[in-house]
Design an enzyme around this catalytic site. Structure first.
Site, short mmCIF file in Angstrom:
data_model
loop_
_atom_site.label_atom_id
_atom_site.label_comp_id
_atom_site.label_asym_id
_atom_site.label_seq_id
_atom_site.Cartn_x
_atom_site.Cartn_y
_atom_site.Cartn_z
N ASN A 24 111.64 112.68 21.45
CA ASN A 24 110.92 111.43 21.47
C ASN A 24 111.03 111.08 23.05
O ASN A 24 112.11 110.38 23.63
CB ASN A 24 111.59 110.23 20.84
CG ASN A 24 111.12 108.81 20.99
OD1 ASN A 24 109.98 108.72 21.68
ND2 ASN A 24 111.76 107.86 20.31
N LYS A 38 109.69 108.72 24.62
CA LYS A 38 109.70 107.13 25.10
C LYS A 38 108.77 107.04 26.27
O LYS A 38 107.82 107.67 26.47
CB LYS A 38 110.94 106.57 25.02
CG LYS A 38 112.03 106.92 24.00
CD LYS A 38 113.18 106.17 23.91
CE LYS A 38 114.17 106.83 22.63
NZ LYS A 38 115.16 105.74 22.59
N HIS A 72 109.90 103.17 14.79
CA HIS A 72 111.30 103.57 15.78
C HIS A 72 111.96 101.94 15.90
O HIS A 72 111.21 100.96 16.17
CB HIS A 72 110.75 103.99 16.95
CG HIS A 72 112.02 104.40 17.93
ND1 HIS A 72 112.88 103.35 18.61
CD2 HIS A 72 112.60 105.45 17.89
CE1 HIS A 72 113.60 104.25 19.18
NE2 HIS A 72 113.67 105.41 18.70
N GLU A 110 112.72 100.59 18.28
CA GLU A 110 112.41 99.76 19.65
C GLU A 110 111.15 99.33 19.35
O GLU A 110 110.68 98.11 19.96
CB GLU A 110 112.20 100.87 20.86
CG GLU A 110 113.54 101.18 21.39
CD GLU A 110 113.98 102.50 21.92
OE1 GLU A 110 112.73 103.34 22.31
OE2 GLU A 110 115.00 103.14 22.07
N GLU A 132 118.54 106.58 12.33
CA GLU A 132 118.86 106.39 13.63
C GLU A 132 119.67 104.91 13.78
O GLU A 132 118.97 104.04 13.79
CB GLU A 132 117.73 106.18 14.56
CG GLU A 132 116.88 107.43 14.63
CD GLU A 132 116.02 107.53 15.79
OE1 GLU A 132 116.32 108.41 16.79
OE2 GLU A 132 115.29 106.56 16.27
N GLY A 154 120.64 105.63 22.79
CA GLY A 154 120.60 105.25 24.12
C GLY A 154 122.18 104.80 24.55
O GLY A 154 122.26 104.38 25.83
N SER A 179 122.00 109.10 20.28
CA SER A 179 122.75 110.05 21.52
C SER A 179 123.34 111.34 20.92
O SER A 179 124.44 111.84 21.27
CB SER A 179 124.07 108.99 21.60
OG SER A 179 123.72 107.94 22.20
N GLY A 203 116.24 111.46 21.97
CA GLY A 203 115.69 110.68 23.11
C GLY A 203 116.06 111.14 24.48
O GLY A 203 115.13 112.23 24.86
N GLY A 204 116.96 110.65 25.24
CA GLY A 204 117.31 111.04 26.41
C GLY A 204 117.42 112.61 26.57
O GLY A 204 116.94 113.10 27.59
#
Ligand code: PGA
Length: 252
Positions: free
Chosen positions: A9, A11, A96, A98, A168, A174, A214, A235-236
């Protein structure tokens, strides 16, 4: 056997040129060393059509990070499920945390989005998970159950076949704070039992449930080893080929 999946993802990261470069590099790496799982990258809308040209769809699936809750018309700035599909994408992330937190996406809105995504032939990666306060008061199961009920429980068993779930825990997204493999497994097993209750044992056995929050090359193997964890939503660590491939390789 249900599918093992590692989905990225992106983002709101990477401009178009950087996104194309990342997709190209990932495609090269996975062509040279084939993954043991399905790999998907979910990118900003404006990257989709260009990224579709850079990747071998037999090796890497493509998805959006959102779509509109309306099918077409005067909704300035929105992107429909049909538009997403027309880029060559096969997936869309919906729900999600967010989007729920910053854009006020309610279970009802998400239900509309899911229906439109499925009607347009997209597979939905549907995210659920509790915030820290809910975890601390022991409400995590209740929270994910109501997220499932509020957006998915009107689907038919047939429609549900195109749903991938992503658990999640919001406190792990994150933050560098991963859920332990045991915490993930406990929730995944609970989610699978809720799906069995609603859609039957076969649907529950076949639905892939991804862990997100994470996830890194250093912890993916331990988390993916759990019986009810079928991969990750990343993500990251999806923004660097070496990290993302490190997580994909956790299935080897
Ligand atoms: P993270 O994000 O891997 O950066 O924690 C996961 C996600 O939000 O999907």
């Amino acid at each position: 056997m249900r599918k093992k999946i590692v989905a990225g993802n992106w983002k709101m990261n990477l401009n178009l040129q950087d996104g194309i470069a990342l997709a190209k590099d990932l495609n090269t790496a996975l062509t040279a060393d084939k993954p043991n799982c399905d790999v998907v990258i979910c990118t900003p809308f404006i990257h989709l059509a260009s990224v579709a040209n850079e990747i071998d769809s037999n090796i890497i699936g493509l998805g959006a990070e959102n779509c509109a809750d309306k099918s077409s018309g005067a909704y300035t700035g929105e992107v429909s499920a049909e538009m997403v599909k027309s880029t060559g994408a096969q997936y869309v992330i919906l729900g999600h945390s967010e989007r729920r937190a910053y854009y006020n996406e309610t279970p009802e809105i998400l239900k509309e989005k899911i229906n439109l995504a499925l009607a347009n032939g997209l597979k939905v990666i549907f995210c659920i998970g509790e915030v820290l306060e809910e975890r601390e008061s022991g409400k995590q199961s209740e929270v994910v159950k109501s997220q499932l009920e509020g957006s998915l429980f009107d689907l038919s068993v047939e429609e549900f076949k195109n749903i991938i779930l992503a658990y999640e825990p919001v406190w792990a997204i994150g933050t560098g704070k991963t859920a332990s493999a045991e915490q993930a497994e406990e929730m995944h097993a609970f989610i699978r039992s809720a799906i069995a209750e609603k859609f039957g044992n076969e649907a529950a056995e076949n639905v892939s449930i991804l862990y997100g929050g994470s996830c890194k090359p250093s912890n993916a193997k331990e988390i993916f080893a759990k019986a009810n964890v079928d991969g990750g939503l990343i993500g990251g660590a999806a923004l660097k080929v070496a990290d993302f491939k490190g997580i994909i390789d956790a299935w080897k």
